[in-house]
Design an enzyme around this catalytic site. Structure first.
Site, PDB file in Angstrom:
ATOM      1  N   HIS A 163       0.822  -1.206   0.036  1.00 10.80           N
ATOM      2  CA  HIS A 163       0.076   0.068  -0.053  1.00 10.80           C
ATOM      3  C   HIS A 163       0.815   1.333   0.167  1.00 10.80           C
ATOM      4  O   HIS A 163       1.935   1.201   0.758  1.00 10.80           O
ATOM      5  CB  HIS A 163      -1.054   0.069   1.128  1.00 10.80           C
TER       6      HIS A 163
ATOM      7  N   ASP B 154      -0.591   4.195   0.733  1.00 14.80           N
ATOM      8  CA  ASP B 154      -0.990   5.354   1.602  1.00 14.80           C
ATOM      9  C   ASP B 154      -0.394   5.376   2.967  1.00 14.80           C
ATOM     10  O   ASP B 154      -0.011   4.250   3.278  1.00 14.80           O
ATOM     11  CB  ASP B 154      -2.720   5.070   1.652  1.00 14.80           C
TER      12      ASP B 154
ATOM     13  N   GLU C 264      -5.138   1.158   2.441  1.00 11.19           N
ATOM     14  CA  GLU C 264      -5.008   0.140   3.608  1.00 11.19           C
ATOM     15  C   GLU C 264      -5.166   0.535   4.972  1.00 11.19           C
ATOM     16  O   GLU C 264      -6.109  -0.092   5.366  1.00 11.19           O
ATOM     17  CB  GLU C 264      -3.557  -0.544   3.544  1.00 11.19           C
ATOM     18  N   GLU C 265      -4.661   1.956   4.974  1.00  9.15           N
ATOM     19  CA  GLU C 265      -4.717   2.283   6.394  1.00  9.15           C
ATOM     20  C   GLU C 265      -6.265   2.960   6.894  1.00  9.15           C
ATOM     21  O   GLU C 265      -6.312   3.408   7.973  1.00  9.15           O
ATOM     22  CB  GLU C 265      -3.892   3.616   6.557  1.00  9.15           C
TER      23      GLU C 265
ATOM     24  N   HIS D 158     -24.712  23.521  33.308  1.00  4.41           N
ATOM     25  CA  HIS D 158     -23.820  23.860  34.413  1.00  4.41           C
ATOM     26  C   HIS D 158     -23.545  23.013  35.363  1.00  4.41           C
ATOM     27  O   HIS D 158     -24.498  22.209  35.958  1.00  4.41           O
ATOM     28  CB  HIS D 158     -24.578  25.125  35.070  1.00  4.41           C
TER      29      HIS D 158
ATOM     30  N   THR E 290     -16.509  24.582  34.100  1.00  5.63           N
ATOM     31  CA  THR E 290     -17.428  23.742  34.657  1.00  5.63           C
ATOM     32  C   THR E 290     -18.513  23.368  33.613  1.00  5.63           C
ATOM     33  O   THR E 290     -19.382  24.166  33.588  1.00  5.63           O
ATOM     34  CB  THR E 290     -17.915  24.287  35.971  1.00  5.63           C
TER      35      THR E 290
ATOM     36  N   SER F 198      -2.953  -6.522  11.589  1.00  6.14           N
ATOM     37  CA  SER F 198      -3.943  -6.915  10.716  1.00  6.14           C
ATOM     38  C   SER F 198      -3.747  -6.349   9.380  1.00  6.14           C
ATOM     39  O   SER F 198      -3.410  -5.275   9.139  1.00  6.14           O
ATOM     40  CB  SER F 198      -5.557  -6.436  11.286  1.00  6.14           C
TER      41      SER F 198
HETATM   42  N1  BES Z   1       1.256  -2.839   8.184  1.00  9.24           N
HETATM   43  C1  BES Z   1       0.299  -2.642   8.984  1.00  9.24           C
HETATM   44  C2  BES Z   1      -0.140  -4.177   9.478  1.00  9.24           C
HETATM   45  C3  BES Z   1       0.816  -4.759  10.402  1.00  9.24           C
HETATM   46  C4  BES Z   1       1.395  -4.081  11.173  1.00  9.24           C
HETATM   47  C5  BES Z   1       0.978  -6.106  10.230  1.00  9.24           C
HETATM   48  C6  BES Z   1       2.689  -4.795  11.946  1.00  9.24           C
HETATM   49  C7  BES Z   1       1.982  -6.844  11.089  1.00  9.24           C
HETATM   50  C8  BES Z   1       2.823  -6.038  11.877  1.00  9.24           C
HETATM   51  C9  BES Z   1      -1.029  -1.932   8.285  1.00  9.24           C
HETATM   52  O1  BES Z   1      -0.372  -0.868   7.892  1.00  9.24           O
HETATM   53  C10 BES Z   1      -2.041  -1.626   9.061  1.00  9.24           C
HETATM   54  O2  BES Z   1      -1.657  -0.771  10.083  1.00  9.24           O
HETATM   55  N2  BES Z   1      -3.143  -2.150   9.341  1.00  9.24           N
HETATM   56  C11 BES Z   1      -4.145  -1.870  10.489  1.00  9.24           C
HETATM   57  C12 BES Z   1      -5.411  -2.583  10.201  1.00  9.24           C
HETATM   58  C13 BES Z   1      -6.428  -1.520   9.075  1.00  9.24           C
HETATM   59  C14 BES Z   1      -7.601  -2.561   9.057  1.00  9.24           C
HETATM   60  C15 BES Z   1      -6.475  -0.155   9.356  1.00  9.24           C
HETATM   61  C16 BES Z   1      -3.837  -2.259  11.695  1.00  9.24           C
HETATM   62  O3  BES Z   1      -3.141  -3.598  12.138  1.00  9.24           O
HETATM   63  O4  BES Z   1      -4.248  -1.559  12.701  1.00  9.24           O
HETATM   64 MN    MN Z   2       1.020  -1.417   6.305  1.00 16.06          MN
HETATM   65 MN    MN Z   3      -0.374   0.823   8.859  1.00 23.29          MN
END
Ligand code: BES
Ligand code: MN
Ligand code: MN
Length: 463
Positions: free
Chosen positions: A86, A88, A153-154, A213, A315, A399
């Site tokens: 990816h 991004d 992806e992000e 308040h 407050t 993930s």
């Molecule tokens: N590259 C990461 C995923 C990752 C990080 C895999 C470290 C293994 C080790 C990816 O870009 C990412 O950040 N994925 C997100 C998931 C997505 C659905 C937003 C994540 O894992 O939070």
């Molecule tokens: Mn990544």
């Molecule tokens: Mn990432």
């Protein structure tokens, strides 16, 4: 092969210059004011694919950010690798915590600092250089390759499922290769065979019909921030287990063999805690840190807001409170089912004093891939040659939801060959890629492309 490796050594300086150019494009997918940069980044990749000798290069539009495609299919009878990555990147905030500007890549102490340097532009670019080295030394690759680099992806890869469904023929391949994860540790190469999945939720709690308040009304109305935090606090018990009924029902227990294998990994809880600046670790009782990170589900509050958070004191008994909560899930949990259990449970525990809304922002499934596949064997051989050390087998806590979709929609397994480091500040200020990993990664990828056809052929003969 020797010619390729010599070429890789001779061109190191140029690689850094080119990578800096790639990293200078602020391709932040979540922020609409970067939409033009997203396209510019896709165009940069298309041009790069051209330069390194790929063919049939296309910038394919989606309802979101474009996907870049390229291929080289001149190795008839050899396997075809689908390389995914990816372009991004995550937002750079808080920007004042960066030592040097996030989009001006800078080398310090053997690391290259920039947003996207490790996640994932640097890793994708390392593949481009491995491919280029073959194309510039003989004009062909040892196997066929198709490349897709996506821009969402992000933010959950919302349009990638449809994209894959609509381009099944274009993407047809024998295995997927992804470099978007970490090695086990600095100087300890590894192949990754499993990822956790994710359910990402947002909750909105409404109390009174407007801000009040806190003196006049306090004592008569349940503060929505209090109600929200009471609910969140109750989601873990004193053993660190998640209290949502049915949450653990589908969790695949760790096998004895896998627990044994995890125990043999070079790991030290004390060192780990120290590196993170915490006095003590926290997590589900009965499982080791490695088990909890890789193979047990978790629930995290990612953000919480409401009321007055500006300068000085005000407050107020606020009308609303919000939280973002994510759950990492493991085989065989389903993100949809977990999201439903979460919503049902929150509605059940919500006090009558407030109104509750629960939204499911996005999800992704956990992935586990067979380690005896020719792809993983080629990765092991390649890492050993690229880094001069036998790699470990590991899982990951993060993930990459598309891995399961590739299996479902295209029927192919993924090899995860990451060269990041967990201390590399992905998603945080001062993200970096270790230059030893970067150059070792390029060598490893070049070896992978060379090794794969051999292991592929060997396994075909067995079948
Ligand atoms: N590259 C990461 C995923 C990752 C990080 C895999 C470290 C293994 C080790 C990816 O870009 C990412 O950040 N994925 C997100 C998931 C997505 C659905 C937003 C994540 O894992 O939070
Ligand atoms: Mn990544
Ligand atoms: Mn990432």
């Amino acid at each position: 092969m020797q010619q390729v490796l010599t070429y890789l050594e001779a061109n190191r300086d140029r690689y850094l210059i080119e990578l800096k150019e790639f990293l200078a494009i602020p391709s932040v997918s979540s922020q609409t004011d970067h939409a033009k940069d997203m396209r510019r980044c896709a165009e940069w990749i298309a041009q790069e694919l051209q330069k390194i000798g790929m063919q049939n290069i296309q910038i394919l539009d989606t309802p979101g950010h474009p996907v870049v495609f390229g291929e080289w299919l001149g190795a008839s009878g050899k396997p075809t690798v689908l390389l995914y990555g990816h372009y991004d990147v995550q937002p750079v905030d808080p920007v004042d915590l960066w030592t040097t500007p996030p989009f001006e890549a800078t080398i310090r102490d053997g690391n290259l600092y920039a947003r996207g340097s490790t996640d994932d532009k640097g890793q994708v670019f390392a593949h481009f250089k491995a491919l280029e080295a073959y194309m510039k030394n003989g004009g062909s690759l040892p196997m066929n390759v198709k490349i897709i680099v996506e821009g969402e992806e992000e933010i959950g890869s919302d349009h990638l499922d449809d994209f894959v469904k609509d381009h099944k023929d274009l993407l047809k391949a024998d295995l997927v290769l992804i470099s978007d994860s970490d090695m086990f540790a600095k100087g300890v190469p590894s192949v990754c065979y499993a990822l956790r999945g994710l359910s990402y939720m947002e909750i909105e709690v409404t109390g009174p019909n407007g801000d009040l308040h806190s003196g006049t009304f306090g004592g008569t109305v349940h503060n929505p921030i209090q109600a929200l935090t009471e609910m969140i606090a109750s989601l873990h018990d004193k053993n660190g287990r998640i209290t949502i009924p049915g949450f653990y029902d589908d969790v695949q227990p760790l096998t004895k063999a896998e627990r044994q294998a995890f125990k043999k990994l070079p790991w030290n809880d004390k060192k780990y805690a120290k590196s993170l600046g915490v006095k003590e670790l926290y997590g589900e009782k009965g499982f080791s840190s490695i088990e909890r990170r890789w193979a047990r589900p978790t629930l995290e509050c990612n953000g919480i807001w409401g009321g007055y958070t500006g300068e000085g004191a005000k407050t107020v008994l606020p009308s609303k409170a919000y939280a973002k909560i994510s759950m990492r899930i493991v085989p065989n949990q389903s993100s949809e089912k977990v999201a439903k259990l979460f919503e049902k449970h929150l509605k059940r525990i919500a006090p009558k004093t407030i109104a509750l809304k629960v939204r499911n922002l996005h999800g992704g499934e956990p992935a586990i891939t067979p380690v005896d596949s020719p792809g993983v064997k080629a990765a092991v051989a390649a890492l050993e040659r690229g880094f001069g050390k036998k790699p470990l087998y590991q899982r990951e806590g993060g993930s990459i939801p598309i891995v399961v979709q590739f299996k479902k929609l295209l029927g192919i397994d993924t090899v995860l060959l990451g060269i990041g480091l967990e201390e590399g500040n992905a998603h945080a200020p001062n993200e970096y890629i270790d230059l030893n990993n970067f150059f070792g990664g390029i060598r490893t990828f070049a070896h992978f492309y060379n090794e794969l056809p051999k292991f592929w052929e060997a396994s075909r003969k067995k079948r």
